[in-house]
Enzyme design. Structure first.
Site, short mmCIF file in Angstrom:
data_model
loop_
_atom_site.label_atom_id
_atom_site.label_comp_id
_atom_site.label_asym_id
_atom_site.label_seq_id
_atom_site.Cartn_x
_atom_site.Cartn_y
_atom_site.Cartn_z
N SER A 277 0.26 30.19 28.86
CA SER A 277 -0.37 31.05 29.85
C SER A 277 -1.28 30.18 30.71
O SER A 277 -1.82 29.17 30.24
CB SER A 277 -1.20 32.12 29.13
OG SER A 277 -2.25 32.57 29.96
N LYS A 283 -1.79 31.08 24.05
CA LYS A 283 -0.51 31.78 24.20
C LYS A 283 0.72 30.88 24.05
O LYS A 283 0.73 29.73 24.49
CB LYS A 283 -0.44 32.48 25.57
CG LYS A 283 -1.36 33.65 25.74
CD LYS A 283 -1.15 34.78 24.73
CE LYS A 283 0.05 35.62 25.05
NZ LYS A 283 -0.13 36.40 26.28
N GLU A 290 12.42 37.24 27.29
CA GLU A 290 12.06 38.31 28.22
C GLU A 290 12.95 38.28 29.46
O GLU A 290 13.35 39.33 29.98
CB GLU A 290 10.59 38.18 28.63
CG GLU A 290 9.62 38.45 27.49
CD GLU A 290 8.20 38.06 27.88
OE1 GLU A 290 7.49 38.93 28.39
OE2 GLU A 290 7.81 36.90 27.67
#
Ligand code: ARG
Length: 458
Positions: A277, A283, A290
Site C-alpha cells: 500500500s 499491507k 482481485e
C-alpha cells in the site's frame, strides 16, 4: 486518396467518417490468417481455371513475400488503410501489378473477414486451452502436496465439515477441465468454412468451396452462403465459454482473497503476486486475485456488447458486425493474461496447515460425524441428528468441544456412548472415512488427481 472501392462514389470520405469506419487498428493482428486465406483462394481459382495459372502463381508468391516482410519487420502495416484485408490487397497490387487485382475474384470482404476470424480464433482457442492445461497441472500438483491437509469446508460461508485443502483445490481443477471441454466443442462447431459465400448469395464462378475449405483445414464449407457471412454465433459461443471460465477464475480468486486475509490466514501469497500500500506499511494485498475477479466483469461485458450488437441485425452482412473483433480480442487478451498470472500465483502460494487445522477444530464441523456415530449405535438418523445438535448446544454453553466433552457427560445424553466416540469425532478420522467416490478422504482425492492427469494427457 480514393478508396479501392471508388466507382459508384468518388471514394473520398470525411476524415471522421474514416476514423469511425476504419478497423485496421483492431484487425491488423489477423494479417497472417488473411494472407493464408488469400493463398488458399488463389490456389482454388487456379485449380478451377478461374484465373490464369501464371497470375495465380504471381499472387501466391506476392502474398508469401508480404507475409515474410511483415514477419521480419521489413513491411509495416499502414494504419491509414481501411482494414487488414484492404491493406494486404493494396500492397499485393503495388508489388505485382494487375495480377493482384484478380485475387478478389469470387470473393467478398464479407466472407473473407468471416474466414479470417475463424482461422484466428481456432489458433487462439488452442492457446487458451494450453494455458488452462498448465493451470490444471499446477492446481493438481498443489492438491497432491496438500492431499492430507485438513481445513474447514464451508457452506453459506459457515464452517460445515472437515475437508482437505487438496480436495478444495481439485474442485477448481474440475471446473477448468470442463472449460477445456467447452472450448473444444466450440472449436469443432466453428470449423466450417464461410469462404465462397461471397457477398452472401454465392457466385456465378465455378468455384470449389470444398477444396478451399480442405486447404484451410476446415471440416467442410458452411451450408448456406447467407448464413456464412452473417453468422457470428461462433464468436458469441467463445465469449460465453470465456465468460464461464472467467467466472471460475473469479470464484477461485475470491477464495484466495479470503484465505489470504488475516481473518482466515490459511495461505500466504508469494511476494511476486502481491502489492503493498502507498500509505499502510503493513499491507500485502492480493491485487492479482482481485484483478482476476474484477476482469470477469469486463469479459461478461464483451459478451453482452456483442449479443446486443447482433440482436437486431437483418440478413446478411451489416457493418455493425465489424464490432465483433474488438470484443472477442479483448476477452481473449484478458483471459489469457489472467490465466498466466493466476497459474503463477497458485503455483507459488504457501499453505498454512496449522491455521487451517486450528480453524477446523472450532465450529463443530464434526457434528455430522457424531450423528453418524449414533446412527451406527442403532439410533435413527433424525434422532441422532437432534441429539447431536443438543450436545453441540451444550458444548457451546460450557465452552467445550466434541473432542473435549468428558465421556460421562456424553453418557448423560445417551447410554449408547462409549470411548469410541472420540475416534468418531477425531478430524483426521472424519476426513479419512469419507472414502465415497469423489469424497474428501486423501485416497479419494488422490483418485481424482490421477483421473484428471489421465484426462489431461488424453
Ligand atoms: N472490416 C470489415 C469487418 O471487420 C470487413 C468487412 C467489410 N465488408 C463490407 N461490406 N464493407 O467486418
Amino acid at each position: 486518396m480514393a478508396k479501392m472501392w471508388a466507382g459508384r462514389t468518388a471514394g473520398v470520405t470525411d476524415s471522421f467518417a474514416d476514423e469511425l469506419n476504419s478497423s485496421i487498428g483492431v484487425d491488423s493482428r489477423m494479417y497472417r490468417q488473411d494472407i493464408t486465406g488469400s493463398i488458399a483462394h488463389a490456389k482454388m481459382l487456379k485449380k478451377q481455371g478461374i484465373i490464369d495459372a501464371s497470375d495465380a502463381d504471381a499472387i501466391i508468391a506476392g502474398l508469401s513475400g508480404i507475409l515474410q516482410d511483415l514477419e521480419s519487420g521489413a513491411l509495416e502495416i499502414d494504419m491509414a488503410s481501411e482494414d487488414i484485408h484492404m491493406f494486404v490487397e493494396e500492397v499485393l497490387t503495388e508489388r505485382i501489378g494487375d495480377a493482384g487485382k484478380k485475387l478478389h475474384t469470387a470473393r467478398s470482404r464479407n466472407d473473407q473477414v468471416a474466414l479470417d476470424v475463424r482461422l484466428y480464433l481456432r489458433d487462439e482457442i488452442e492457446s487458451v486451452k494450453g494455458k488452462l492445461k498448465e493451470l490444471i497441472q499446477t492446481v493438481t500438483d498443489r492438491a497432491e502436496e496438500y492431499a492430507d491437509t485438513i481445513m474447514p469446508g464451508y457452506t453459506h460461508l459457515q464452517r460445515a465439515q472437515p475437508i482437505t485443502f487438496g480436495h478444495a483445490l481439485m474442485a477448481y481443477a474440475m471446473m477448468f477441465l470442463r472449460d477445456i471441454g467447452r472450448l473444444s466443442d466450440c472449436s469443432e462447431r466453428m470449423n466450417e468454412s464461410p469462404i465462397g459465400s461471397c457477398a452472401f448469395a454465392g457466385t456465378t464462378y465455378p468455384t470449389d468451396r470444398f477444396y478451399e475449405a480442405e486447404l484451410l483445414g476446415f471440416s467442410g464449407p458452411c451450408l448456406n452462403s447467407i448464413d456464412g457471412v452473417s453468422d457470428r454465433d461462433f464468436i458469441l459461443e467463445l465469449l460465453s465459454d470465456l465468460s464461464i471460465l472467467s467466472m471460475h477464475l473469479s470464484r477461485f480468486s475470491e477464495e484466495v482473497i479470503l484465505w489470504a486475509s488475516w481473518e482466515f490466514k490459511f495461505i500466504e501469497l508469494s511476494d511476486e503476486y502481491t502489492t503493498g500500500s502507498s500509505i499502510m506499511p503493513q499491507k500485502k494485498n492480493p491485487d492479482m486475485a482481485e484483478l482476476c475477479r474484477g476482469k470477469a466483469g469486463r469479459v461478461y461485458g464483451d459478451l453482452m456488447a456483442l449479443l446486443t450488437t447482433m440482436k437486431g441485425l437483418p440478413l446478411a452482412y451489416n457493418k455493425d458486425m465489424q464490432e465483433d473483433k474488438e470484443r472477442i480480442f479483448d476477452a481473449l487478451d484478458t483471459v489469457s493474461l489472467c490465466l498466466t498470472v493466476f497459474t503463477g500465483m497458485i503455483g507459488t502460494l504457501r499453505a498454512l496447515p496449522d491455521n487451517m487445522r486450528r480453524a477446523a477444530s472450532a465450529g463443530f464441523i464434526n457434528a455430522t460425524d457424531l450423528a453418524d456415530y449414533l446412527t451406527g449405535r442403532g439410533l435413527p438418523f433424525r434422532t441422532a441428528y437432534k441429539l447431536s445438535g443438543e450436545i453441540v448446544a451444550y458444548c457451546i454453553r460450557e465452552s467445550l468441544t466434541l473432542e473435549t466433552l468428558p465421556i460421562d457427560r456424553y453418557r448423560q445424553f445417551s447410554p449408547v456412548f462409549d470411548e469410541a466416540v472420540y475416534d468418531a469425532v477425531n478430524l483426521e478420522n472424519c476426513v479419512a472415512r469419507r472414502t465415497s467416490f469423489g469424497g474428501t478422504s486423501p485416497d479419494s482425492v488422490r483418485c481424482q488427481i490421477a483421473e484428471v492427469k489421465r484426462r489431461l494427457e488424453a
